[in-house]
Design an enzyme around this catalytic site. Structure first.
Site, PDB file in Angstrom:
ATOM      1  N   LEU A   1       0.817  -1.218   0.000  1.00 30.73           N
ATOM      2  CA  LEU A   1       0.000   0.000   0.000  1.00 30.73           C
ATOM      3  C   LEU A   1       0.852   1.270   0.000  1.00 30.73           C
ATOM      4  O   LEU A   1       0.322   2.364  -0.010  1.00 30.73           O
ATOM      5  CB  LEU A   1      -0.874   0.042   1.261  1.00 30.73           C
ATOM      6  CG  LEU A   1      -2.085  -0.861   1.295  1.00 30.73           C
ATOM      7  CD1 LEU A   1      -2.757  -0.740   2.650  1.00 30.73           C
ATOM      8  CD2 LEU A   1      -3.053  -0.467   0.192  1.00 30.73           C
TER       9      LEU A   1
ATOM     10  N   ILE B   1      -0.364 -13.533  11.679  1.00 31.86           N
ATOM     11  CA  ILE B   1       0.148 -14.165  12.902  1.00 31.86           C
ATOM     12  C   ILE B   1       1.513 -13.573  13.251  1.00 31.86           C
ATOM     13  O   ILE B   1       1.797 -13.254  14.400  1.00 31.86           O
ATOM     14  CB  ILE B   1       0.275 -15.697  12.697  1.00 31.86           C
ATOM     15  CG1 ILE B   1      -1.126 -16.313  12.599  1.00 31.86           C
ATOM     16  CG2 ILE B   1       1.068 -16.334  13.838  1.00 31.86           C
ATOM     17  CD1 ILE B   1      -1.131 -17.804  12.375  1.00 31.86           C
TER      18      ILE B   1
ATOM     19  N   THR C   1     -15.549   1.595   1.571  1.00 34.02           N
ATOM     20  CA  THR C   1     -14.903   1.771   2.884  1.00 34.02           C
ATOM     21  C   THR C   1     -14.825   0.484   3.700  1.00 34.02           C
ATOM     22  O   THR C   1     -14.178   0.449   4.731  1.00 34.02           O
ATOM     23  CB  THR C   1     -15.674   2.802   3.740  1.00 34.02           C
ATOM     24  OG1 THR C   1     -16.978   2.274   4.011  1.00 34.02           O
ATOM     25  CG2 THR C   1     -15.799   4.128   3.037  1.00 34.02           C
TER      26      THR C   1
ATOM     27  N   THR D   1     -11.483  -0.927   4.930  1.00 31.50           N
ATOM     28  CA  THR D   1     -10.912  -0.061   5.966  1.00 31.50           C
ATOM     29  C   THR D   1     -11.611  -0.310   7.305  1.00 31.50           C
ATOM     30  O   THR D   1     -10.963  -0.441   8.347  1.00 31.50           O
ATOM     31  CB  THR D   1     -11.051   1.419   5.556  1.00 31.50           C
ATOM     32  OG1 THR D   1     -10.387   1.587   4.315  1.00 31.50           O
ATOM     33  CG2 THR D   1     -10.457   2.342   6.597  1.00 31.50           C
TER      34      THR D   1
ATOM     35  N   CYS E   1      29.230  -3.268  -8.981  1.00 32.50           N
ATOM     36  CA  CYS E   1      29.521  -4.476  -8.213  1.00 32.50           C
ATOM     37  C   CYS E   1      29.708  -5.675  -9.148  1.00 32.50           C
ATOM     38  O   CYS E   1      30.734  -5.755  -9.811  1.00 32.50           O
ATOM     39  CB  CYS E   1      28.475  -4.719  -7.134  1.00 32.50           C
ATOM     40  SG  CYS E   1      29.164  -5.697  -5.786  1.00 32.50           S
TER      41      CYS E   1
ATOM     42  N   PHE F   1      30.780  -4.359 -12.363  1.00 30.75           N
ATOM     43  CA  PHE F   1      32.200  -3.979 -12.436  1.00 30.75           C
ATOM     44  C   PHE F   1      33.036  -5.214 -12.775  1.00 30.75           C
ATOM     45  O   PHE F   1      33.941  -5.173 -13.613  1.00 30.75           O
ATOM     46  CB  PHE F   1      32.610  -3.395 -11.083  1.00 30.75           C
ATOM     47  CG  PHE F   1      34.085  -3.215 -10.858  1.00 30.75           C
ATOM     48  CD1 PHE F   1      34.792  -2.199 -11.501  1.00 30.75           C
ATOM     49  CD2 PHE F   1      34.776  -4.033  -9.971  1.00 30.75           C
ATOM     50  CE1 PHE F   1      36.159  -2.025 -11.261  1.00 30.75           C
ATOM     51  CE2 PHE F   1      36.131  -3.860  -9.726  1.00 30.75           C
ATOM     52  CZ  PHE F   1      36.828  -2.854 -10.373  1.00 30.75           C
ATOM     53  N   GLN F   2      32.697  -6.318 -12.134  1.00 26.11           N
ATOM     54  CA  GLN F   2      33.440  -7.558 -12.396  1.00 26.11           C
ATOM     55  C   GLN F   2      33.188  -8.029 -13.825  1.00 26.11           C
ATOM     56  O   GLN F   2      34.101  -8.502 -14.512  1.00 26.11           O
ATOM     57  CB  GLN F   2      33.034  -8.621 -11.369  1.00 26.11           C
ATOM     58  CG  GLN F   2      33.372  -8.192  -9.922  1.00 26.11           C
ATOM     59  CD  GLN F   2      32.754  -9.076  -8.843  1.00 26.11           C
ATOM     60  OE1 GLN F   2      32.043 -10.032  -9.139  1.00 26.11           O
ATOM     61  NE2 GLN F   2      33.006  -8.732  -7.587  1.00 26.11           N
TER      62      GLN F   2
ATOM     63  N   HIS G   1      28.646   0.222  -4.378  1.00 28.64           N
ATOM     64  CA  HIS G   1      27.270   0.513  -4.833  1.00 28.64           C
ATOM     65  C   HIS G   1      26.962   2.003  -4.634  1.00 28.64           C
ATOM     66  O   HIS G   1      26.505   2.397  -3.554  1.00 28.64           O
ATOM     67  CB  HIS G   1      26.271  -0.288  -4.007  1.00 28.64           C
ATOM     68  CG  HIS G   1      26.286  -1.752  -4.264  1.00 28.64           C
ATOM     69  ND1 HIS G   1      25.450  -2.347  -5.178  1.00 28.64           N
ATOM     70  CD2 HIS G   1      27.027  -2.744  -3.730  1.00 28.64           C
ATOM     71  CE1 HIS G   1      25.674  -3.664  -5.185  1.00 28.64           C
ATOM     72  NE2 HIS G   1      26.624  -3.923  -4.317  1.00 28.64           N
TER      73      HIS G   1
ATOM     74  N   GLU H   1      24.567   3.642  -5.717  1.00 25.53           N
ATOM     75  CA  GLU H   1      23.114   3.902  -5.653  1.00 25.53           C
ATOM     76  C   GLU H   1      22.612   4.046  -4.219  1.00 25.53           C
ATOM     77  O   GLU H   1      21.614   4.715  -3.975  1.00 25.53           O
ATOM     78  CB  GLU H   1      22.343   2.797  -6.401  1.00 25.53           C
ATOM     79  CG  GLU H   1      22.314   1.413  -5.762  1.00 25.53           C
ATOM     80  CD  GLU H   1      23.519   0.527  -6.088  1.00 25.53           C
ATOM     81  OE1 GLU H   1      24.567   1.077  -6.482  1.00 25.53           O
ATOM     82  OE2 GLU H   1      23.414  -0.708  -5.934  1.00 25.53           O
TER      83      GLU H   1
END
Ligand code: GLN
Length: 549
Positions: free
Chosen positions: A14, A148, A188, A191, A382, A385-386, A507, A509
């Site tokens: 959501l 649960i 509704t 909700t 990562c 790159f390799q 990384h 990012e």
């Protein structure tokens, strides 16, 4: 200590994490210091051992924590740095309770969910909130009310709220307001049911956020207010937005920030709200002048959440240059059956992100080869790159190169395990993890982009470029312009004579933020704009001595 709990009802997905992050951003805009905690009711101790297909990207923190991707949203929206203690899992809770039991800490008592598990949960939430030194902490409870798995956490939240008092705690419940039938009526009932479920656990929401396609009608707000026993002003619409970064101002416009501040008596505050920079950023995201296309070639492409930090880094970088970055996901295995030229047609740039294992590697090498030979801007991260290193080793340096991750007995182990990683058996938290300083050579594109010789970036890998091959790789034009650990480890590669063929072992990012994009993603965006529109920076940073091609 002030705690804002965010729970979710009806279904997952959501945007509870975006709601939590947005509220954090809004409170910060009023001068408050805010932290955030994510609760994940799964038995894994951390997200590090989870397949991205299961749960999306594994986000990495400065301290090396491998955590849920929502912590990435908190860091990006709130511009904070979190620690692994801000991701609480059932696995962490049970592990420490069982360890305490084995040590005899419970002095012969029967160890039970209530109070021992709930006390451990409360202690961890309290410690994370306190240690952050923030005025308020947002605690997002993962999962859906009624599961649960999340029961002990909701019980702990109820108790905590009672302990600290109503003024210092607040519950925000996010639910779904679907549209049904030919007239498009908002409903509704889901909700109502989910708030009833929450109340049966002893938790009364203070604010209900309804995820909907269009803003809720006045009627619907009143109905939810009546059935769920919250004031109509505390029923908030979270309609579809053009960008997730727009959500803070959508919530703010409905008075959410004032409501939270008023009810929790948060203050004293600085005068007014400062969302100026944020809103300017959002406007640039929503109204781009141009558009480029980047092909993301990876192995977890069936689930966009696997690469969420890259997608966000492109939003940040694109906003900086007034362009939208459209990312097309291509499963790298496709490169084994279709020509690269066909698959990459129309791509202005290519990204090969991180990954593990042998599957898909051949296709990634092919995508890298095509980008290199055709001057298509390329970024490898990562594993990427390799891959770039192996591609160059094979096709420019003439080596029979591989990584020992894919072929332990290969002739030229150009990517291999350094001694520290050999002999490590367990998979949990056993990689080279977290923020590590990297030195950058001055005469490089990376230096132009970072503007500094010393940077820190986040890592998550086991394998490394083998130092024995550096001479031959550099001789082929693959310059290692970023290094760490007294030059023992290769961190950034750049190819001579190519407009932008750059890759990093780290990384970038994970540290990209609105207004402060990842420099290497920005470099790719600039080069891709130059590739598409034939102008701008991004070219010319590399000496074109023709050695590479
Ligand atoms: N599998 C590679 C390694 O372990 C790359 C890891 C990654 O891309 N995150 O070194």
């Amino acid at each position: 200590m002030k705690l804002i709990f965010v729970t979710g009802g009806v279904i997952s997905g959501l945007g509870k994490g975006i709601t939590a992050s947005s509220i954090g951003r809004l409170l910060e805009s009023r001068g408050l210091r805010v932290s955030a905690i994510k609760i994940d009711p799964y038995l894994n101790v951390d997200a590090g051992t989870m397949n991205p297909f299961e749960h999306g990207e594994v986000y990495v923190l400065d301290d090396g924590g491998e955590v849920d991707l929502d912590l990435g949203n908190y860091e990006r929206f709130m511009d904070i740095v979190l620690t692994k203690d801000h991701n609480i899992t059932t696995g962490k809770i049970y592990r420490s309770v069982i360890e305490k039991e084995r040590r005899g800490d419970y002095l012969g008592k029967t160890v039970q969910i209530v109070p021992h598990i709930t006390d451990e949960i409360k202690a961890r939430i309290t410690a994370a909130a306190r240690d952050s030194g923030a005025d308020a902490a947002i605690v997002e409870v993962g999962g859906t009310v009624g599961d649960i798995e999340s029961m002990p956490f909701l019980e702990a939240a109820r108790q905590l709220a009672r302990d600290i008092g109503r003024e210092d705690s607040l519950f925000i419940h996010t639910t779904l307001v679907p549209v049904m039938g030919p007239v498009g009526e908002q409903k509704t009932k889901p909700t109502q049911h989910s708030v009833k479920e929450l109340m049966s656990l002893g938790i009364r929401p203070d604010i209900v956020v309804g995820r909907c396609q269009e803003p809720m009608s006045e009627d619907i707000r009143r109905k939810i207010s009546m059935f769920c026993d919250v004031p109509p002003e505390a029923v908030v619409s979270a309609p579809n937005a053009a960008s997730i970064y727009e959500v803070p101002r959508i919530l703010d416009a409905q008075g959410v920030t004032d409501r939270i501040i008023g009810q929790m008596k948060l203050g004293p505050l600085t005068s007014g709200s400062d969302m100026t920079c944020w809103n300017a950023f959002v406007d640039r995201v929503i109204n781009p002048e141009r558009e480029i296309r980047v092909a993301l070639v990876g192995k977890y492409t069936a689930l966009a959440d696997s690469y969420i930090s890259h997608l966000e880094a492109f939003v940040h970088a694109g906003a900086e240059r007034g362009c939208r970055v459209r990312v097309a996901f291509i499963d790298s295995d496709e490169f084994m059956v279709h020509p690269a030229g066909e698959l990459l047609e129309g791509a202005d740039g290519v990204l090969i992100p991180g990954g593990f294992g042998t599957r898909g590697v051949g296709g990634m090498i092919e995508a890298a080869r095509y980008s290199r030979e055709n001057g298509i801007p390329f970024l490898g991260v990562c594993l990427g790159f390799q891959i770039a290193t192996l591609e160059i080793a094979r096709h420019l340096a003439g080596l029979d190169a591989d990584s020992t991750e894919f072929d332990p007995g290969c002739a030229d182990p150009v990517v291999f395990l350094m001694d520290e990683q050999k002999g490590i058996g367990g998979k949990g938290a056993s990689m080279r993890l977290g923020a590590i300083p990297v030195s950058i050579a001055r005469d490089s594109a990376a230096y132009r982009l970072y503007g500094r010789e010393e940077v820190e970036e986040r890592h998550r890998h086991r394998y490394e470029v083998n130092p024995d091959y550096i001479g031959r790789l550099e001789g082929s034009g693959w310059r290692f312009v970023g290094r760490s650990d007294s030059d023992r480890r290769m961190e950034i590669g750049e190819l001579r004579g190519h407009p932008y063929f750059v890759a990093s072992q780290f990384h970038p990012e994970f540290r990209s933020r609105p207004g402060r994009p990842s420099p290497l993603h920005l470099g790719l965006v600039e080069a891709a704009m130059a590739y598409r529109y034939g102008e701008g920076p991004g070219t010319g940073a590399f000496p074109r001595d023709g050695r590479a091609q």
